[in-house]
Every structure is written in structure tokens, then in C-alpha cells.
Design an enzyme around this catalytic site. Structure first.
Site, PDB file in Angstrom:
ATOM      1  N   TRP A 270      -2.811  -2.957  -1.513  1.00 24.83           N
ATOM      2  CA  TRP A 270      -2.240  -4.230  -1.733  1.00 24.83           C
ATOM      3  C   TRP A 270      -3.321  -5.068  -0.485  1.00 24.83           C
ATOM      4  O   TRP A 270      -2.870  -4.954   0.586  1.00 24.83           O
ATOM      5  CB  TRP A 270      -0.785  -4.639  -1.548  1.00 24.83           C
ATOM      6  CG  TRP A 270      -0.369  -6.068  -1.591  1.00 24.83           C
ATOM      7  CD1 TRP A 270      -0.200  -6.681  -3.021  1.00 24.83           C
ATOM      8  CD2 TRP A 270      -0.338  -6.936  -0.611  1.00 24.83           C
ATOM      9  NE1 TRP A 270       0.176  -7.849  -2.679  1.00 24.83           N
ATOM     10  CE2 TRP A 270       0.066  -8.021  -1.288  1.00 24.83           C
ATOM     11  CE3 TRP A 270      -0.396  -6.868   0.593  1.00 24.83           C
ATOM     12  CZ2 TRP A 270       0.389  -9.331  -0.769  1.00 24.83           C
ATOM     13  CZ3 TRP A 270      -0.127  -8.301   1.326  1.00 24.83           C
ATOM     14  CH2 TRP A 270       0.307  -9.402   0.679  1.00 24.83           C
TER      15      TRP A 270
ATOM     16  N   ASN B  13      -1.556   2.181   5.503  1.00 24.87           N
ATOM     17  CA  ASN B  13      -0.916   1.285   5.131  1.00 24.87           C
ATOM     18  C   ASN B  13      -0.131   0.485   6.256  1.00 24.87           C
ATOM     19  O   ASN B  13       0.361   1.063   7.133  1.00 24.87           O
ATOM     20  CB  ASN B  13       0.440   2.068   4.165  1.00 24.87           C
ATOM     21  CG  ASN B  13       1.714   1.003   3.980  1.00 24.87           C
ATOM     22  OD1 ASN B  13       2.826   1.497   4.238  1.00 24.87           O
ATOM     23  ND2 ASN B  13       1.476  -0.484   4.057  1.00 24.87           N
ATOM     24  N   GLY B  14      -0.344  -0.803   6.536  1.00 23.55           N
ATOM     25  CA  GLY B  14      -0.153  -1.424   7.273  1.00 23.55           C
ATOM     26  C   GLY B  14      -1.298  -2.432   7.977  1.00 23.55           C
ATOM     27  O   GLY B  14      -2.424  -2.771   7.062  1.00 23.55           O
TER      28      GLY B  14
ATOM     29  N   GLU C  84      17.373 -17.479  -7.322  1.00 23.91           N
ATOM     30  CA  GLU C  84      17.287 -16.509  -7.756  1.00 23.91           C
ATOM     31  C   GLU C  84      16.629 -16.478  -8.808  1.00 23.91           C
ATOM     32  O   GLU C  84      15.552 -15.812  -9.585  1.00 23.91           O
ATOM     33  CB  GLU C  84      18.543 -15.374  -7.554  1.00 23.91           C
ATOM     34  CG  GLU C  84      18.109 -13.987  -8.223  1.00 23.91           C
ATOM     35  CD  GLU C  84      16.899 -13.132  -7.883  1.00 23.91           C
ATOM     36  OE1 GLU C  84      16.362 -13.517  -6.912  1.00 23.91           O
ATOM     37  OE2 GLU C  84      16.757 -12.029  -8.401  1.00 23.91           O
TER      38      GLU C  84
ATOM     39  N   ARG D 156       3.946  -0.373  -4.742  1.00 24.07           N
ATOM     40  CA  ARG D 156       3.482  -0.886  -3.466  1.00 24.07           C
ATOM     41  C   ARG D 156       2.203  -1.656  -3.348  1.00 24.07           C
ATOM     42  O   ARG D 156       2.158  -2.246  -2.339  1.00 24.07           O
ATOM     43  CB  ARG D 156       3.536   0.435  -2.550  1.00 24.07           C
ATOM     44  CG  ARG D 156       4.880   1.209  -2.557  1.00 24.07           C
ATOM     45  CD  ARG D 156       4.727   2.243  -1.396  1.00 24.07           C
ATOM     46  NE  ARG D 156       4.547   1.653  -0.058  1.00 24.07           N
ATOM     47  CZ  ARG D 156       5.636   1.684   0.721  1.00 24.07           C
ATOM     48  NH1 ARG D 156       6.969   1.737   0.374  1.00 24.07           N
ATOM     49  NH2 ARG D 156       5.355   1.402   1.966  1.00 24.07           N
TER      50      ARG D 156
ATOM     51  N   LYS E 262      12.660 -15.490 -10.027  1.00 22.14           N
ATOM     52  CA  LYS E 262      12.689 -14.372 -11.294  1.00 22.14           C
ATOM     53  C   LYS E 262      11.552 -14.936 -12.241  1.00 22.14           C
ATOM     54  O   LYS E 262      10.682 -14.261 -12.642  1.00 22.14           O
ATOM     55  CB  LYS E 262      13.820 -13.950 -11.897  1.00 22.14           C
ATOM     56  CG  LYS E 262      14.088 -12.534 -12.183  1.00 22.14           C
ATOM     57  CD  LYS E 262      14.572 -11.694 -11.224  1.00 22.14           C
ATOM     58  CE  LYS E 262      13.885 -11.574 -10.061  1.00 22.14           C
ATOM     59  NZ  LYS E 262      14.511 -10.866  -8.815  1.00 22.14           N
TER      60      LYS E 262
ATOM     61  N   CYS F 285       0.812  -1.299   0.012  1.00 22.69           N
ATOM     62  CA  CYS F 285       0.097  -0.050   0.105  1.00 22.69           C
ATOM     63  C   CYS F 285       0.976   1.280   0.027  1.00 22.69           C
ATOM     64  O   CYS F 285       1.911   1.385   0.607  1.00 22.69           O
ATOM     65  CB  CYS F 285      -0.950   0.002   1.086  1.00 22.69           C
ATOM     66  SG  CYS F 285      -2.099  -1.387   1.379  1.00 22.69           S
TER      67      CYS F 285
ATOM     68  N   GLU G 128       7.941 -15.054 -10.629  1.00 23.43           N
ATOM     69  CA  GLU G 128       6.982 -14.015 -10.348  1.00 23.43           C
ATOM     70  C   GLU G 128       6.900 -13.238 -11.552  1.00 23.43           C
ATOM     71  O   GLU G 128       5.757 -12.588 -11.965  1.00 23.43           O
ATOM     72  CB  GLU G 128       7.737 -13.099  -9.213  1.00 23.43           C
ATOM     73  CG  GLU G 128       9.165 -12.254  -9.675  1.00 23.43           C
ATOM     74  CD  GLU G 128       9.696 -11.605  -8.460  1.00 23.43           C
ATOM     75  OE1 GLU G 128       9.083 -10.922  -7.653  1.00 23.43           O
ATOM     76  OE2 GLU G 128      11.073 -11.409  -8.852  1.00 23.43           O
TER      77      GLU G 128
ATOM     78  N   LYS H 110       5.839  -4.296  -4.332  1.00 23.50           N
ATOM     79  CA  LYS H 110       7.466  -4.383  -4.219  1.00 23.50           C
ATOM     80  C   LYS H 110       8.020  -4.315  -2.840  1.00 23.50           C
ATOM     81  O   LYS H 110       8.719  -5.000  -2.489  1.00 23.50           O
ATOM     82  CB  LYS H 110       8.033  -3.381  -4.932  1.00 23.50           C
ATOM     83  CG  LYS H 110       9.327  -3.125  -5.024  1.00 23.50           C
ATOM     84  CD  LYS H 110       9.991  -2.596  -6.189  1.00 23.50           C
ATOM     85  CE  LYS H 110      11.487  -2.599  -6.287  1.00 23.50           C
ATOM     86  NZ  LYS H 110      11.960  -3.951  -6.622  1.00 23.50           N
TER      87      LYS H 110
ATOM     88  N   HIS I  55      18.434 -36.586  -5.080  1.00 23.88           N
ATOM     89  CA  HIS I  55      17.811 -37.005  -3.908  1.00 23.88           C
ATOM     90  C   HIS I  55      16.400 -36.962  -4.049  1.00 23.88           C
ATOM     91  O   HIS I  55      15.915 -36.929  -2.684  1.00 23.88           O
ATOM     92  CB  HIS I  55      18.398 -36.159  -2.561  1.00 23.88           C
ATOM     93  CG  HIS I  55      20.061 -36.455  -2.763  1.00 23.88           C
ATOM     94  ND1 HIS I  55      20.435 -37.512  -1.985  1.00 23.88           N
ATOM     95  CD2 HIS I  55      21.032 -35.911  -3.313  1.00 23.88           C
ATOM     96  CE1 HIS I  55      21.805 -37.601  -2.028  1.00 23.88           C
ATOM     97  NE2 HIS I  55      22.230 -36.369  -3.012  1.00 23.88           N
TER      98      HIS I  55
HETATM   99  O1  M6R Z   1      12.891  -4.888  -0.461  1.00 21.08           O
HETATM  100  P1  M6R Z   1      13.612  -6.183  -0.112  1.00 21.08           P
HETATM  101  O2  M6R Z   1      14.946  -6.424  -0.598  1.00 21.08           O
HETATM  102  O3  M6R Z   1      13.623  -6.331   1.592  1.00 21.08           O
HETATM  103  O4  M6R Z   1      12.667  -7.137  -0.667  1.00 21.08           O
HETATM  104  C1  M6R Z   1      12.786  -8.488  -0.410  1.00 21.08           C
HETATM  105  C2  M6R Z   1      11.847  -9.167  -1.242  1.00 21.08           C
HETATM  106  O5  M6R Z   1      10.438  -9.056  -1.100  1.00 21.08           O
HETATM  107  C3  M6R Z   1      12.118  -8.981  -2.767  1.00 21.08           C
HETATM  108  O6  M6R Z   1      13.313  -9.421  -3.037  1.00 21.08           O
HETATM  109  C4  M6R Z   1      11.315  -9.988  -3.645  1.00 21.08           C
HETATM  110  O7  M6R Z   1      11.608 -11.215  -3.399  1.00 21.08           O
HETATM  111  C5  M6R Z   1      11.509  -9.574  -5.127  1.00 21.08           C
HETATM  112  N1  M6R Z   1       9.967  -9.428  -5.684  1.00 21.08           N
HETATM  113  C6  M6R Z   1      12.177 -10.219  -5.755  1.00 21.08           C
HETATM  114  O8  M6R Z   1      12.224  -9.895  -7.266  1.00 21.08           O
END
Ligand code: M6R
Length: 621
Positions: free
Chosen positions: A77, A103-104, A494, A27, A498, A2, A501, A616, A517
Site C-alpha cells: 500500500w 511494512n511501515g 457508519e 493489507r 460503508k 503492506c 468505501e 484494511k 443548520h
Molecule cells: O482495525 P481498526 O478497527 O483499528 O481500523 C479502524 C479503521 O481503519 C476501520 O474501521 C476502517 O474505517 C474500515 N475500513 C471501515 O469499514
């Protein structure tokens, strides 16, 4: 999660609010809304969907002539209640006096709601925010205090995390912002104030900002009707905070725009040569084979005495920690473990003296990571931060920190921040290594290779079209493995993150040795694997893993070092990265994986910058 924006001043609020919402859309983007105070009445518009929907809706109703010099806005959000017009913020109190954006999460909202229902209050939404609006109204009505005092008294009853903006119809010259856990920034203009979840909606109006501290509130009021606006900052416990520190923003507007790219994600991928350069700048002293981190100087003695380390973060940030784990052990000989921030905050870590915590966070606002830092501090553990957003909460809470200096990252999928995080954690390990007597020849060699990384990233990006073609070939698979070992085990995680998402393809990141395994049973012709196999100390092992996948009919994309033509005979497709030191290969390997996820997502018609269900900055636990 948010975004909130507020404006109070002599101009029209609408343009600053709607542009601010666009900037904060990363956000949360399931619904948005706006409330303007005009001639003693609230005008409230809320819409499910993106900010563009809200904008269209408002314009269609007002013929572009929306007026009001005071307003608040929100992009959501969802936490409590589905995304809908009704659950969208702002929320209005029953008597119509109070409007609020939030927000929260208000954790005790149900018990407060019960009491308010007992007093006859009615609720139209499923949100915790509407409860707070009515609680404020109830207090104001019963105690006859001013709106700022009613907000303060209400917040004393609230448990949870919040950044709120509140307006009262009956006190039109006042705006209140308060925060615990979620961020809030106050921009100081000429006779006007801008408030937002971060500085991006503010920077085009003023460079002067105050980052509100946890547990405090800002009250902006005119001394008389239509008179000069005055900002007062105090704690929620009612202690006046005199002369809060005013920061000067350095962000440039161009950094917040797409600059000709179709998406922020692609722009940010292509910014990596420059962002890596900025990450390194001033921190390596090449001719002396030494390193410098200004923010750590004060703590050198404590850092030297550290006997063990925990690296913490969530998502991408944690994966870069997995790379750092190897580097700290190899370069500094410090036992290091990596922990989900969400778990660190809740387990009995029994950390002995001389333990350090390194928190990695792009936004500096991730609730789980912030909690981990707070817990560590309460246990007298030295806390270090690797953070991108300047002035963010984690950056301010840690004992000492290092900024990524990669500029604003807008796409939800982290790219330029992630390569910078991976690099910084290795550079930090090297810094520790140098303090602990790493042979000079070794650190000189690493520093020399670090300095080459921006140019090597550029070289990879010049061949982006090769990955674009691969994306066309692999776009229709429903599953993907990302495999790697040692430094590249985290890289594999990672790569998978990527891919899922951005493209919504199910992807698993797995240690390539772990495959046999159990996970190997998933392999068939419809389940391709991307294996990260640079020509390093475990290349031969990775080669065997590739053979094992091929023997079971699986397709393989090998990501290997330039010049290793052997892979062309074994794998179905090959992606090359320039040669570098083993520990630096993740930084280069991230880039083609980002491109692959990006191009596949585009091929599949996804909203790459704002993938479904995500936000984000994850400011709720
Ligand atoms: O702002 P931050 O680096 O603390 O965020 C952590 C994760 O939420 C962030 O890396 C998330 O996994 C991304 N969407 C990855 O692309």
C-alpha cells in the site's frame, strides 16, 4: 498497510509465499513482489497490481517450477512513490548482497539517503525501503559484521515504524525479521520458519507462533550450511530475549476462505448472527442479570474509581465509540467523550487522575490508535482495549482488554467486527453500570434484550433481497445522506462510511437535527437520504426531519422498527429492523446499511472486498 511474508526451511518457499501474500492482500494491494534465494543468487519478481498479477507473471516466466528454500515477499500500500513495478518490494542493495521487504515508514530516510548518495550509492525507486537496504549493505561492507549485526546497527540509526525481513546473498542460511510499530509474527514449523505480518499465512503450516515485541528482532540461522535452523530473539539494543512466549493459534482454515460466498464482505455480513453470539458468549449471566469480562477482573477496583472516560478509535471503530458514549452516560453515569485516536495522541488532554481510555480496534494494529494507547499509558491513564485480532499489538499493549471473538475479518469494509464493537462497548457500559449500582431490573432487561440480538440479526438477513432490490433503485445516485440522532448519530456516520468505501458514492453521515443548520441546502431530488428512525425516544423528532427533507423534494429511505407502518406513507422506501431497546438499535441498523453498500457496490462493478486506495489495517499515521 503492506504485508510481509517470509519462509526459510527445506521445502520450496514459493507456494507458502504466494499463498501468504494472498492472505495478506487485505493489507495493501497496489503492487507485490517476491525474492527467492536459490544457489547463491536472488530471483526477484515484482509487479504492479494485485497478487494475482504477480502470480501470473512468475508462472509465465518459470513454467511453474520456481525453486528456492528461502524467500521473502511483500504486498504494498504505497506510501513513498507511486504504485509501480520499480517501487514494489523487495528492494535490492546496490552491491546485490541485501534484499529487503518492509511494512511501515522510515521517517529519516532522506537524511540517510543523502549520506549514502555522498558515498556513491544509486537509487532506482522512490521508496524509503531501498535506502534501508543500502544502509545495511554499507554497514556490512565497512564493518565486516554478519548480516544480523548489520541489520541491528542499521536499525539503531532509523527513526520510524517498520516490520522488515532481510536476506543476504552471501549468508544464504540466515533470515532476519525486526519490528518497531508494525506487526511481525514468527511461525515455528518442523525444521522451518514462517514469518508474516499476521498469523493468517502461517496457520495452515503451524499453530505455534511468537508475536515479536516492539524493538526486537528474530534471527533464524542454520548452525552450519544446510544444518538445523535456530531462532534467536533479541532486542535491537542487543539484549538476548530468552524463551519468548510461544502462542498456540486457534484460527481454523475455513475462517479464512470465502465458503461459497462471492465476496468476503457478504460472507462476513451473513456471519453476524454467529459473531454476535460469540461476542456475548460467557459474558452475560442471564439468570443473575450480571456480566463478566475475564480480562477486566484484575482491574475491578480501578474501574470502579474511574471518574471519566475517553473512547478512541478511527473509522468504524470510532463510530462505535459514539454509540458507547451515550451508553456509558446512561448506564454508568460516567462523563465520556469520543476522540479520534490520531488527535488524542497529539493534544494536551490534561487528563486528571481516574481517567480511563477505551481503545477500539478490529485489527489491533492501527497506528493512530496504538499511539493514543501509548500516550495514555505514559500519562498513567488506565487503558482498556476492545480488539478483534488475538495477539495484536494493541491487545498486548493495553492494561486490560476484551476480545471481539468474531474470527478473522478479511473484507476491507468492517462488518461483523463493527456490530461486535458496538455491542461490546454497550456491554462494557452495562458492566460499569452494574458496578455503580444500576437498578437490577434495568440491567436484567438489557441483558435479556442483548441475548436476543443474534436471532434478530438472522431475521434481518433473511430479508436481504429487499435491500438488494433497493440497491438497484439507488445505485446511480452520486450523493447520499445518512441521518440519525442520539444512539444512531454514530450509526449514520457508519452507514455513510460503508457506502463511500464500497460503492464510491459520496455519502455524508450527519446528525439529523444538524441538517437544518446548513447541510439541508444540498437536498434536492438527486440527493437521497437514509434516515435511521426506529420507534424510540426521538422517533417523533426524526419523523419531523424526514418531513423537512420531503418538503424539499428529497427522496427518503426510512430505517424504522417493525410494525411502524406510518413510515410507508411518509418515506419513499422503508427498511424494517426488529424491535429492540433504543441503545441496541444501532447493532441491528448496521446490518441493512452494510447490505445496501455491498449490493450497490456489486451493481456498480466495484471490487467490494478490496476497494480502491484502501487497506484494511492502517499501520501508518
Ligand atoms: O482495525 P481498526 O478497527 O483499528 O481500523 C479502524 C479503521 O481503519 C476501520 O474501521 C476502517 O474505517 C474500515 N475500513 C471501515 O469499514
Amino acid at each position: 498497510m503492506c504485508g510481509i511474508v517470509g519462509y526459510i526451511g527445506k521445502k520450496e518457499a514459493w507456494p507458502a509465499l504466494i499463498k501468504g501474500l494472498e492472505r495478506l492482500e487485505y493489507r495493501g494491494y497496489d503492487s507485490s513482489g517476491i525474492a527467492l534465494l536459490e544457489k547463491g543468487e536472488f530471483l526477484i519478481y515484482k509487479k504492479k497490481g494485485r497478487v494475482a498479477e504477480l502470480s501470473k507473471f512468475v508462472k509465465s516466466r518459470n513454467n511453474n517450477a520456481l525453486s528456492g528454500g528461502v524467500g521473502i515477499a511483500h504486498t504494498r500500500w504505497a506510501t513513498h512513490g507511486v504504485p509501480s513495478d520499480i517501487n514494489a518490494h523487495p528492494h535490492l542493495s546496490n552491491g546485490g548482497d541485501i534484499v529487503i521487504v518492509h511494512n511501515g515508514i522510515i521517517e529519516n530516510y532522506l537524511s540517510i539517503k543523502k549520506i549514502l548518495i555522498g558515498k556513491g550509492y544509486k537509487f532506482v525507486s522512490d521508496t524509503d525501503t531501498e535506502v534501508l537496504a543500502n544502509l545495511i549493505e554499507d554497514i556490512k561492507k565497512n564493518t565486516k559484521v554478519t548480516i544480523d549485526e548489520a541489520v541491528r546497527l542499521a536499525l539503531l540509526q532509523v527513526v520510524g515504524a517498520y516490520a522488515i525481513l532481510v536476506l543476504s546473498k552471501n549468508e544464504p542460511g540466515t533470515m532476519i525479521v525486526a519490528k518497531v510499530g508494525s506487526p511481525a509474527v514468527i511461525g515455528i514449523g518442523k525444521g522451518e520458519y514462517f514469518i508474516a505480518s499476521d498469523a493468517t499465512p502461517i496457520v495452515s503450516h503451524t499453530k505455534k507462533v511468537i508475536y515479536l515485541e516492539d524493538g526486537s528482532m528474530g534471527i533464524i540461522k542454520s548452525n552450519k550450511r544446510g544444518g538445523k535452523l535456530i531462532l534467536k530473539v533479541k532486542t535491537i539494543k542487543n539484549k538476548i530475549l530468552k524463551n519468548p512466549y510461544v502462542h498456540t493459534l486457534k484460527t481454523k482454515i475455513e475462517e479464512l476462505e470465502k465458503g461459497g460466498y462471492p465476496h468476503f464482505m457478504l460472507k462476513e455480513i451473513f456471519e453476524q448472527p454467529e459473531s454476535l453470539r460469540n461476542t456475548i458468549r460467557g459474558r452475560i449471566i442471564q439468570n443473575k442479570g450480571n456480566m463478566k469480562f475475564g480480562g477486566l477482573e484484575k482491574f475491578k477496583k480501578e474501574l470502579k474509581n474511574l471518574k471519566q472516560l475517553t473512547i478512541t478509535g478511527m473509522g468504524t471503530a470510532r463510530f462505535t465509540g459514539l454509540i458507547g458514549e451515550y451508553a456509558f452516560e446512561e448506564l454508568a453515569g460516567i462523563p465520556t467523550k469520543v476522540e479520534y485516536s490520531s488527535e488524542f495522541a497529539y493534544r494536551n488532554t490534561a487528563s486528571p487522575l481516574h481517567t480511563g481510555l477505551i481503545a477500539i480496534s478490529q485489527s489491533g494494529e492501527t497506528a493512530d490508535t496504538l499511539n493514543a494507547v501509548k500516550k495514555a499509558k505514559s500519562e498513567k491513564i488506565l487503558t482498556l482495549g476492545i480488539v478483534n485480532v488475538i495477539g495484536s499489538t494493541i491487545a498486548r499493549v493495553v492494561d486490560a482488554g476484551i476480545y471481539n471473538h468474531v474470527g478473522p475479518e478479511t473484507a476491507v469494509a468492517s462488518t461483523k467486527a463493527s456490530t461486535s464493537q458496538a455491542l461490546l462497548v454497550i456491554m462494557l457500559a452495562l458492566y460499569f453500570g452494574i458496578m455503580r449500582g444500576l437498578p437490577r431490573s434495568k440491567n436484567q432487561e438489557i441483558i435479556k434484550e442483548i441475548a436476543k440480538l443474534p436471532a434478530l440479526a438472522e431475521k434481518i438477513l433473511k430479508k436481504a433481497d429487499v435491500i438488494k432490490k433497493l440497491a438497484k433503485k439507488y445505485k446511480n445516485y452520486n450523493n447520499f445522506f445518512f441521518l440519525g440522532r442520539k444512539y444512531n448519530a454514530g450509526t449514520a456516520m457508519e452507514g455513510a462510511l460503508k457506502m463511500k468505501e464500497c460503492s464510491y458514492i459520496h455519502a455524508e453521515g450527519c446528525n439529523s437535527a444538524e441538517l437544518k443548520h446548513g447541510p439541508i441546502s444540498l437536498i434536492d431530488k438527486n440527493f437521497p437520504s437514509l434516515v435511521i428512525a426506529p420507534t424510540d425516544s426521538i422517533y417523533e423528532k426524526n419523523k419531523t426531519h424526514i418531513e423537512e427533507i420531503k418538503a424539499r423534494g428529497g427522496k427518503v429511505i426510512a430505517l424504522t422498527s417493525e410494525g411502524n407502518s406510518e413510515m410507508e406513507k411518509i418515506a419513499d422506501d422503508v427498511i424494517y429492523i426488529p424491535k429492540t431497546l433504543e441503545m441496541l438499535t444501532p447493532i441491528l441498523a448496521f446490518i441493512p446499511m452494510q447490505l445496501l453498500a455491498y449490493y450497490i457496490a456489486v451493481e456498480r462493478g466495484n471490487d467490494v472486498d478490496k476497494p480502491r486506495n484502501l487497506a484494511k489495517s492502517v499501520t501508518v499515521e
